[in-house]
Design a protein around this motif. Sequence first.
Motif, mmCIF file in Angstrom:
data_model
loop_
_atom_site.group_PDB
_atom_site.id
_atom_site.type_symbol
_atom_site.label_atom_id
_atom_site.label_comp_id
_atom_site.label_asym_id
_atom_site.label_seq_id
_atom_site.Cartn_x
_atom_site.Cartn_y
_atom_site.Cartn_z
ATOM 1 N N ASP A 247 0.839 -1.195 0.000
ATOM 2 C CA ASP A 247 0.000 0.000 0.000
ATOM 3 C C ASP A 247 0.875 1.246 0.000
ATOM 4 O OD1 ASP A 247 -2.460 -1.188 -0.130
ATOM 5 O OD2 ASP A 247 -2.862 -1.104 2.027
ATOM 6 N N ASN B 251 -3.547 4.327 -2.880
ATOM 7 C CA ASN B 251 -3.569 3.387 -4.006
ATOM 8 C C ASN B 251 -4.888 2.632 -4.129
ATOM 9 O OD1 ASN B 251 -2.302 2.124 -1.505
ATOM 10 N ND2 ASN B 251 -2.815 0.288 -2.680
ATOM 11 N N GLN C 166 5.735 3.694 0.939
ATOM 12 C CA GLN C 166 5.185 2.382 0.608
ATOM 13 C C GLN C 166 5.367 1.423 1.778
ATOM 14 O OE1 GLN C 166 6.828 0.386 -2.859
ATOM 15 N NE2 GLN C 166 4.882 -0.658 -3.199
#
Length: 258
Positions: free
Chosen positions: A53, A139, A90
């Motif tokens: 994610d 995302n 991330q």
Amino acid sequence: MRALYFICFAGIIMLGCSCSYKQNQVLFEKRAATVDTISQTATTVSYQIQPQDILQIRNLQSLRYIVDEMPVSATSGSSNNAASQGQTFQVEEDGTVALPAIGHVQVAGLTRTQATKLIEDLYRKSLLKDPIIELKVVNLKVTLLGEVKAPGNFPIVKDNTTLVEIIGQAGGLTPAANEKNIKIIRGKGKVQHVTEIDLSNLNSLSDPRSILQNGDIIYIAQNKRAIRTDNLQNFNTWIQPTLLLLNTALLIFTLGRR
């Protein structure tokens, strides 16, 4: 001559049939609640952060990057915009995210609210005074197809985003949309589940099944009137040239007999 008149009359009728039907959409009518075991058992579950994610994080206290010592350029509009939005990080395969000054933080399995509070507490203890952390999972998205004005992919920017909100982002339904049977397709591979939502029913606004999840595909088909209109138009695309040829042939034949 009678045959000629008949074919001309038939041509006029076919041209009239090619006109589109006007669709009268009826949204959110108040109706008696119906028994729906799927709706009764469905619950709203906040998204849990997963590896890979992308998290967008900023400190609302200063509108700078998450660490106050990283200055915002006053000369670059793009830099100012990026800073106001926050940095992106991330989530790694081990479920952690590497953040400035505090290192790796375990966030996989947490909701957005839980991860926000955890990061706030860690920065408060080690670096910042009374930070106000905003965290988004950027995302996440759904795909909207069919009879909407702007189909495509749409991000889920907040928890409990509903079907109506996403349709609103897409500009609303087209006049040809079947508002009574909107399909939400959920799942991956061979394991998929289809949920049907009736937006003509006011009860759909409180239906927990209309809360969207990452990866959902929303399909809005044509209504019956639009389908009939399309079929008639397709029929007319080949029947009208045929009638024109017949009319021309009969006209030539009639004139030739005079």
